[in-house]
Write an enzyme that holds these catalytic residues in place. Structure first.
Site, PDB file in Angstrom:
ATOM      1  N   GLU A 179     137.568  36.708  26.153  1.00 38.00           N
ATOM      2  CA  GLU A 179     137.141  36.153  27.826  1.00 38.00           C
ATOM      3  C   GLU A 179     138.069  34.943  28.245  1.00 38.00           C
ATOM      4  O   GLU A 179     137.636  34.010  28.785  1.00 38.00           O
ATOM      5  CB  GLU A 179     135.797  35.774  27.775  1.00 38.00           C
ATOM      6  CG  GLU A 179     134.987  36.879  27.280  1.00 38.00           C
ATOM      7  CD  GLU A 179     133.383  36.362  27.284  1.00 38.00           C
ATOM      8  OE1 GLU A 179     132.846  35.461  28.003  1.00 38.00           O
ATOM      9  OE2 GLU A 179     132.530  37.339  26.714  1.00 38.00           O
ATOM     10  N   ASN A 221     139.374  40.571  23.667  1.00 34.11           N
ATOM     11  CA  ASN A 221     138.062  41.102  23.972  1.00 34.11           C
ATOM     12  C   ASN A 221     137.663  40.511  25.267  1.00 34.11           C
ATOM     13  O   ASN A 221     137.482  39.275  25.561  1.00 34.11           O
ATOM     14  CB  ASN A 221     136.925  40.791  22.928  1.00 34.11           C
ATOM     15  CG  ASN A 221     135.772  41.582  23.063  1.00 34.11           C
ATOM     16  OD1 ASN A 221     135.628  42.721  23.208  1.00 34.11           O
ATOM     17  ND2 ASN A 221     134.627  40.640  23.089  1.00 34.11           N
ATOM     18  N   HIS A 257     129.226  45.493  29.061  1.00 35.41           N
ATOM     19  CA  HIS A 257     127.910  44.973  29.561  1.00 35.41           C
ATOM     20  C   HIS A 257     127.831  45.764  31.046  1.00 35.41           C
ATOM     21  O   HIS A 257     128.412  45.139  31.893  1.00 35.41           O
ATOM     22  CB  HIS A 257     127.902  43.516  29.388  1.00 35.41           C
ATOM     23  CG  HIS A 257     128.039  42.815  28.224  1.00 35.41           C
ATOM     24  ND1 HIS A 257     127.027  42.904  27.258  1.00 35.41           N
ATOM     25  CD2 HIS A 257     128.865  41.942  27.570  1.00 35.41           C
ATOM     26  CE1 HIS A 257     127.429  42.560  26.029  1.00 35.41           C
ATOM     27  NE2 HIS A 257     128.491  41.887  26.355  1.00 35.41           N
ATOM     28  N   GLU A 285     130.569  45.634  23.003  1.00 42.66           N
ATOM     29  CA  GLU A 285     129.375  45.092  23.160  1.00 42.66           C
ATOM     30  C   GLU A 285     128.353  45.787  24.068  1.00 42.66           C
ATOM     31  O   GLU A 285     127.840  45.320  25.106  1.00 42.66           O
ATOM     32  CB  GLU A 285     129.687  43.511  23.693  1.00 42.66           C
ATOM     33  CG  GLU A 285     130.707  42.798  22.816  1.00 42.66           C
ATOM     34  CD  GLU A 285     130.702  41.284  23.400  1.00 42.66           C
ATOM     35  OE1 GLU A 285     129.977  40.989  23.843  1.00 42.66           O
ATOM     36  OE2 GLU A 285     131.549  40.770  22.788  1.00 42.66           O
ATOM     37  N   ASP A 287     125.843  47.304  26.335  1.00 35.77           N
ATOM     38  CA  ASP A 287     124.229  47.524  26.746  1.00 35.77           C
ATOM     39  C   ASP A 287     124.373  47.823  28.455  1.00 35.77           C
ATOM     40  O   ASP A 287     125.198  47.664  28.988  1.00 35.77           O
ATOM     41  CB  ASP A 287     123.636  46.321  26.511  1.00 35.77           C
ATOM     42  CG  ASP A 287     124.220  45.101  26.929  1.00 35.77           C
ATOM     43  OD1 ASP A 287     124.157  43.973  26.109  1.00 35.77           O
ATOM     44  OD2 ASP A 287     124.901  44.932  27.828  1.00 35.77           O
TER      45      ASP A 287
HETATM   46  O1  G3I Z   1     121.702  28.822  16.651  1.00 34.45           O
HETATM   47  C1  G3I Z   1     120.815  27.747  17.665  1.00 34.45           C
HETATM   48  C2  G3I Z   1     119.642  27.460  17.014  1.00 34.45           C
HETATM   49  O2  G3I Z   1     119.842  26.481  16.131  1.00 34.45           O
HETATM   50  C3  G3I Z   1     118.678  26.971  18.227  1.00 34.45           C
HETATM   51  O3  G3I Z   1     117.461  26.291  17.515  1.00 34.45           O
HETATM   52  C4  G3I Z   1     118.395  27.745  19.341  1.00 34.45           C
HETATM   53  C5  G3I Z   1     117.914  27.177  20.314  1.00 34.45           C
HETATM   54  O4  G3I Z   1     118.450  26.187  21.117  1.00 34.45           O
HETATM   55  O5  G3I Z   1     119.715  28.149  19.760  1.00 34.45           O
HETATM   56  C6  G3I Z   1     120.477  28.849  18.713  1.00 34.45           C
HETATM   57  O6  G3I Z   1     121.622  29.111  19.385  1.00 34.45           O
HETATM   58  C7  G3I Z   1     121.795  30.186  20.197  1.00 34.45           C
HETATM   59  C8  G3I Z   1     122.653  31.405  19.910  1.00 34.45           C
HETATM   60  O7  G3I Z   1     122.737  32.537  20.729  1.00 34.45           O
HETATM   61  C9  G3I Z   1     122.248  31.881  18.344  1.00 34.45           C
HETATM   62  O8  G3I Z   1     120.912  32.564  18.624  1.00 34.45           O
HETATM   63  C10 G3I Z   1     122.215  29.923  21.763  1.00 34.45           C
HETATM   64  O9  G3I Z   1     121.283  29.086  22.084  1.00 34.45           O
HETATM   65  C11 G3I Z   1     122.318  31.074  22.579  1.00 34.45           C
HETATM   66  O10 G3I Z   1     122.853  30.637  23.935  1.00 34.45           O
HETATM   67  C12 G3I Z   1     123.105  32.028  21.970  1.00 34.45           C
HETATM   68  O11 G3I Z   1     123.131  33.344  22.820  1.00 34.45           O
HETATM   69  C13 G3I Z   1     124.326  34.188  22.591  1.00 34.45           C
HETATM   70  C14 G3I Z   1     125.192  34.230  23.436  1.00 34.45           C
HETATM   71  O12 G3I Z   1     126.552  35.142  23.255  1.00 34.45           O
HETATM   72  C15 G3I Z   1     125.859  33.017  23.894  1.00 34.45           C
HETATM   73  O13 G3I Z   1     127.018  33.021  24.826  1.00 34.45           O
HETATM   74  C16 G3I Z   1     123.958  35.629  22.307  1.00 34.45           C
HETATM   75  O14 G3I Z   1     122.868  35.603  21.261  1.00 34.45           O
HETATM   76  C17 G3I Z   1     125.013  36.428  22.129  1.00 34.45           C
HETATM   77  O15 G3I Z   1     124.312  37.845  22.170  1.00 34.45           O
HETATM   78  C18 G3I Z   1     125.969  36.593  23.372  1.00 34.45           C
HETATM   79  O16 G3I Z   1     127.117  37.513  22.965  1.00 34.45           O
HETATM   80  C19 G3I Z   1     128.055  37.115  23.830  1.00 34.45           C
HETATM   81  C20 G3I Z   1     129.185  37.512  23.009  1.00 34.45           C
HETATM   82  O17 G3I Z   1     129.338  36.766  21.896  1.00 34.45           O
HETATM   83  C21 G3I Z   1     130.628  37.555  23.937  1.00 34.45           C
HETATM   84  N1  G3I Z   1     130.393  38.618  24.948  1.00 34.45           N
HETATM   85  C22 G3I Z   1     129.320  38.050  25.865  1.00 34.45           C
HETATM   86  C23 G3I Z   1     127.850  38.370  25.044  1.00 34.45           C
HETATM   87  C24 G3I Z   1     126.913  37.927  25.808  1.00 34.45           C
HETATM   88  O18 G3I Z   1     126.565  36.736  26.262  1.00 34.45           O
END
Ligand code: G3I
Length: 383
Positions: A179, A221, A257, A285, A287
């Site tokens: 990105e 990507n 997406h 990715e 969905d």
């Molecule tokens: O690991 C921490 C945890 O320690 C903490 O307790 C919790 C609550 O704050 O947060 C956890 O981190 C979260 C992480 O996912 C792991 O679960 C983050 O807050 C949360 O923002 C993060 O979201 C991810 C997101 O990327 C971040 O931008 C999504 O799961 C993930 O599916 C999403 O995937 C991205 C790809 O990597 C790139 N392309 C877009 C896609 C969707 O945004």
């Protein structure tokens, strides 16, 4: 340490030799030509997405939630049986592997790699360089940092070499850069862009990753590349420029997406134009979200929405099947309960984006993928 490219070499040899792989009953790795290896191998259903896709040499993957893998039996079984490639949804991101500078925490990612090895799956590494999910010591927003330009450059080089070397031989495709452009086709003014004074960081990241593991396929990507527009045009020019500089970029990941709130993209023509540059392409990715009820985030508001979602899933898979350079098709997870979508798109609420429901039962979206794959290798002869 594995060489994920070896199964591909075997598969290529098999194909060149006209090898016809017998296909009946439950499949094993032997009927998955891309990872054709002697048994004993875990068996998976002959009508699984991975077994059907193997008949045309396509890898069907999924993003994997590290918290569910191994602890949720049904989730774990589906991950093993249905998919021939896995992507760490979060476990390989910089914030997860080096929260404290110089202290690496590989455990969750190593568990996924071990799971993939056991289940004859290839691994997509995601992602070496992004402006999100960075460790706080580096940047809290991806756009500002307390480090100097030279410290940012040194940190990125150290990170890429440390991570790619740790997983050397285990990663089929690396999302090296994720990105880097906004929807207007402009380079994001991230800490990377500022430290290099432009997009030069992209070439350096690919060169470093290639030095660290010469066998991994290295991908750029991004999302919204599915549509022809300023962003996909900018990335197209980037890839042309990188190739002209002989930068080791091997593929482009189309995140996929999608939403039924918007029209369906001209995906196939965009896959084709990047393939024409000599690039592998992949849906990385996928969905397909739709408007859902605020008090039931995975229940569509419109009872007919699932049919549109099924159409978007089917058209996306068929676009990949139609383009020979499209080597993998990866939903961004498979169970609606574990999707990033409801938390991200809450106003208006969207959800129901994946192919299994909240109870991990297959939806119509799963069935259309299964049918498309079954027909992809040739419909049964009439009569
Ligand atoms: O690991 C921490 C945890 O320690 C903490 O307790 C919790 C609550 O704050 O947060 C956890 O981190 C979260 C992480 O996912 C792991 O679960 C983050 O807050 C949360 O923002 C993060 O979201 C991810 C997101 O990327 C971040 O931008 C999504 O799961 C993930 O599916 C999403 O995937 C991205 C790809 O990597 C790139 N392309 C877009 C896609 C969707 O945004």
């Amino acid at each position: 340490m594995r060489r994920p490219w070896l199964p591909l070499a075997v598969a290529t040899a098999t194909a060149l030799l006209g090898g016809q792989l017998a296909f009946a009953g439950s499949a094993t790795a032997d009927s998955d030509p891309v990872s054709a290896k002697p048994s004993p191998a875990p068996a998976y259903p002959a009508d699984s997405l991975r077994a059907l896709a193997a008949r045309v040499g396509l890898r069907i993957g999924t993003a994997v939630n590290a918290d569910e893998l191994g602890s949720n039996a049904k989730y774990t079984q589906i991950t093993a049986e249905q998919f021939s490639s896995v992507t760490a949804e979060n476990a390989m991101k910089w914030a997860e592997v080096e929260a404290v500078r110089g202290t690496y925490t590989w455990e969750k990612a190593d568990q996924l790699v071990a799971f993939a090895e056991k289940n004859r799956q290839l691994v997509r590494g995601h992602t070496l360089l992004w402006h999100n999910q960075l460790p706080a010591w580096l940047s809290t927003d991806g756009y500002t940092t307390t480090l100097s330009n030279e410290e940012v450059k040194a940190a990125l080089k150290e990170h890429i070499f440390a991570q790619v070397r740790h997983f050397k031989g285990d990663i089929w495709q690396w999302d090296v850069v994720n990105e880097a452009f906004d929807d207007n086709g402009q380079p994001r003014q991230t800490i990377w862009y500022k430290a290099w004074g432009g997009t030069g960081y992209i070439a350096d990241a690919f060169r470093w990753a290639h030095q660290a593991d010469p066998h991994a396929l290295l991908f750029y990507n991004d999302y919204n590349l599915e549509f022809t527009g300023p962003k996909s045009n900018a990335v197209y020019e980037l890839v042309k420029s990188l190739k002209a500089q002989r930068v080791p970029i091997h593929g482009v990941g189309f995140q996929g997406h999608l939403s039924t709130q918007y029209g369906y993209p001209d995906l196939q023509s965009n896959l084709e134009r990047f393939a024409a540059l000599g690039q592998k392409v992949a849906l990385t990715e996928v969905d397909v979200r739709t408007l859902t009820k605020p008090d039931a985030v995975n229940v569509p508001v419109d009872a007919l929405a699932p049919y549109a979602q099924e159409s978007y899933w089917s058209r996306s898979l068929k676009a990949c099947l139609a383009v020979r350079a499209c080597i993998s098709f990866t939903p961004w997870g498979f169970g609606d309960s574990y999707s990033w979508v409801p938390g991200w798109f809450s106003n208006p609420q969207a959800g129901a984006a994946l192919i299994y429901d909240e109870q991990l039962n297959p939806k119509g979206q799963y069935q259309v993928l299964q049918q498309d794959l079954a027909l992809a290798s040739g419909a049964p002869h009439r009569g």
